[in-house]
Every structure is written in structure tokens, then in C-alpha cells.
Scaffold this motif. Sequence first.
Motif, short mmCIF file in Angstrom:
data_model
loop_
_atom_site.label_atom_id
_atom_site.label_comp_id
_atom_site.label_asym_id
_atom_site.label_seq_id
_atom_site.Cartn_x
_atom_site.Cartn_y
_atom_site.Cartn_z
N ILE A 13 -12.63 -1.21 -14.54
CA ILE A 13 -13.32 -2.68 -15.66
C ILE A 13 -14.11 -3.23 -14.43
O ILE A 13 -13.86 -3.88 -13.37
N GLY A 14 -15.18 -3.38 -14.59
CA GLY A 14 -16.55 -3.79 -14.32
C GLY A 14 -16.65 -3.19 -12.52
O GLY A 14 -16.67 -1.85 -12.39
N PRO A 15 -17.10 -4.03 -11.44
CA PRO A 15 -16.26 -2.94 -10.63
C PRO A 15 -15.22 -2.59 -9.86
O PRO A 15 -15.24 -1.99 -8.43
N VAL A 16 -14.25 -3.04 -10.71
CA VAL A 16 -12.68 -2.68 -9.91
C VAL A 16 -12.52 -0.91 -11.01
O VAL A 16 -12.16 -1.20 -12.18
N GLN A 17 -11.61 -0.40 -9.97
CA GLN A 17 -11.37 1.03 -10.60
C GLN A 17 -10.16 0.62 -10.98
O GLN A 17 -8.68 0.08 -9.43
N ILE A 18 -9.10 0.82 -11.72
CA ILE A 18 -7.40 0.93 -11.50
C ILE A 18 -7.25 2.54 -12.11
O ILE A 18 -7.42 3.55 -12.76
N THR A 28 6.69 4.65 -10.59
CA THR A 28 4.99 4.62 -10.62
C THR A 28 4.09 3.32 -9.93
O THR A 28 5.06 2.15 -10.52
N LYS A 29 3.66 3.08 -9.52
CA LYS A 29 2.27 1.98 -9.19
C LYS A 29 1.00 2.54 -9.97
O LYS A 29 0.68 3.01 -9.68
N HIS A 30 0.36 1.07 -9.84
CA HIS A 30 -1.32 1.20 -10.78
C HIS A 30 -1.88 -0.55 -9.45
O HIS A 30 -1.75 -1.28 -8.74
N ALA A 31 -2.69 0.24 -8.61
CA ALA A 31 -3.75 0.08 -7.33
C ALA A 31 -4.81 -0.09 -8.77
O ALA A 31 -5.47 0.29 -9.29
N ALA A 32 -5.12 -1.27 -8.00
CA ALA A 32 -6.67 -2.17 -8.66
C ALA A 32 -7.52 -1.98 -7.44
O ALA A 32 -6.81 -2.85 -6.28
N VAL A 33 -8.83 -1.36 -7.04
CA VAL A 33 -9.12 -1.78 -5.76
C VAL A 33 -11.05 -2.24 -6.40
O VAL A 33 -11.45 -0.86 -7.82
N CYS A 34 -11.34 -2.46 -6.02
CA CYS A 34 -12.95 -3.48 -5.35
C CYS A 34 -13.79 -1.98 -5.33
O CYS A 34 -13.36 -1.78 -4.11
N TRP A 41 -11.28 -5.49 -1.37
CA TRP A 41 -10.03 -5.92 -2.31
C TRP A 41 -9.20 -5.07 -2.89
O TRP A 41 -9.85 -3.78 -3.57
N SER A 42 -8.20 -4.66 -2.39
CA SER A 42 -7.09 -3.79 -3.45
C SER A 42 -5.96 -3.86 -2.82
O SER A 42 -5.47 -4.29 -2.70
N SER A 43 -5.04 -4.33 -4.30
CA SER A 43 -3.34 -4.53 -4.44
C SER A 43 -3.32 -3.75 -5.41
O SER A 43 -3.39 -2.63 -6.55
#
Length: 63
Positions: A13-18, A28-34, A41-43
Motif C-alpha cells: 500500500i503506497g511505500p508500505v509493504q505488509i 501470527t503477526k502482520h508486519a508493516a514496513v516502509c 518505520w516498521s511495526s
Amino acid sequence: MPSRDFFHSMMRIGPVQIGTHRDRTGQTKHAAVCTNDRCGWSSDYSSQPAAQLAARTHRCRVN
């Protein structure tokens, strides 16, 4: 024996990869990384809709 650390169900989504992965405890976790250079930025999130919301609202401070 440690579990393998790999991502699946990738989306962008835009510059962020999930990506979805399992953490050390097997949850199970979902990582969002710019992916912009020098942003850093990541979380991790427990649900994919939360990761998608973070991706949509993320604003890079890198020019």
C-alpha cells in the motif's frame, strides 16, 4: 527447534509493504514496513486490518 522466519501474504500500500509471519511464540503477526530509503518505520500488528490502516495513514518524513 526454532520455527522458520519467513513472510507470506505480501501486499503493498503506497511505500508500505505488509507481510504475515509467525513470531517466536508461534502467533501470527502482520508486519508493516516502509520501503523508502532512510525512513526506518516498521511495526507489528495482531490483525491485518490494523496493519493496512497503519499503511494507509503512514506519512514518511523523508524528502
